[in-house]
Motif scaffolding. Structure first.
Motif, PDB file in Angstrom:
ATOM      1  N   GLN A 129      -6.544   0.630  -3.707  1.00  0.00           N
ATOM      2  CA  GLN A 129      -5.112   1.079  -4.193  1.00  0.00           C
ATOM      3  C   GLN A 129      -5.054   0.768  -5.593  1.00  0.00           C
ATOM      4  OE1 GLN A 129      -3.941   3.301  -2.011  1.00  0.00           O
ATOM      5  NE2 GLN A 129      -4.948   2.334  -0.195  1.00  0.00           N
TER       6      GLN A 129
ATOM      7  N   VAL B 254      -1.034  -5.484   0.214  1.00  0.00           N
ATOM      8  CA  VAL B 254      -2.022  -5.459  -0.678  1.00  0.00           C
ATOM      9  C   VAL B 254      -2.759  -6.904  -0.614  1.00  0.00           C
ATOM     10  CG1 VAL B 254      -2.184  -2.387  -0.393  1.00  0.00           C
ATOM     11  CG2 VAL B 254      -1.975  -3.871  -2.542  1.00  0.00           C
TER      12      VAL B 254
ATOM     13  N   VAL C 175       0.666   1.242  -6.478  1.00  0.00           N
ATOM     14  CA  VAL C 175       0.814   0.919  -5.362  1.00  0.00           C
ATOM     15  C   VAL C 175       2.384   0.793  -5.695  1.00  0.00           C
ATOM     16  CG1 VAL C 175      -0.820  -0.651  -4.870  1.00  0.00           C
ATOM     17  CG2 VAL C 175       0.460  -1.216  -7.181  1.00  0.00           C
TER      18      VAL C 175
ATOM     19  N   CYS D  72       0.781  -1.073   0.437  1.00  0.00           N
ATOM     20  CA  CYS D  72      -0.221  -0.309   0.196  1.00  0.00           C
ATOM     21  C   CYS D  72       0.752   1.508   0.391  1.00  0.00           C
ATOM     22  CB  CYS D  72      -0.516   0.302   1.155  1.00  0.00           C
ATOM     23  SG  CYS D  72      -2.562   1.593   1.854  1.00  0.00           S
TER      24      CYS D  72
ATOM     25  N   CYS E 149      -6.792  -2.597  -0.022  1.00  0.00           N
ATOM     26  CA  CYS E 149      -5.645  -2.932   1.320  1.00  0.00           C
ATOM     27  C   CYS E 149      -6.619  -2.558   2.435  1.00  0.00           C
ATOM     28  CB  CYS E 149      -4.386  -1.166   1.856  1.00  0.00           C
ATOM     29  SG  CYS E 149      -3.884  -1.208   3.321  1.00  0.00           S
TER      30      CYS E 149
END
Ligand SMILES: [Zn+2]
Ligand SMILES: [Zn+2]
Length: 74
Positions: A62, A42, A67, A35, A55
């Motif tokens: 995200q 994530v 990322v 994340c 996340c």
């Protein structure tokens, strides 16, 4: 050719299935997605051919472009 770079020599990594290989280091890596906000790993969600990242810590999606990708030696 992928946009993944070897963490030790910065050579482009070759994607082989789910792993990434560095020719120069003779090392295989796996991709770990973090994340951008909290640096937790994530969850990868695949739906309708699109990939998104969730996340659990921030409790939000995200975007693929934000990322953080790291490569960990196998
Ligand atoms: Zn390397
Ligand atoms: Zn987060």
């Amino acid at each position: 050719m992928s946009d993944a770079l070897c963490p030790s020599c910065n050579t482009n990594l070759e994607k082989i299935g789910d792993t990434y290989a560095c020719d120069a280091c003779k090392t295989s890596y796996r991709e770990v997605i973090h994340c951008p906000k909290c640096d937790s790993t994530v969850e990868t969600l695949k739906a309708c051919g699109a990939v998104s990242y969730f996340c659990n810590h921030c409790n939000e999606l995200q975007s693929k472009s934000s990322v953080v990708r790291r490569y960990v030696a196998l």
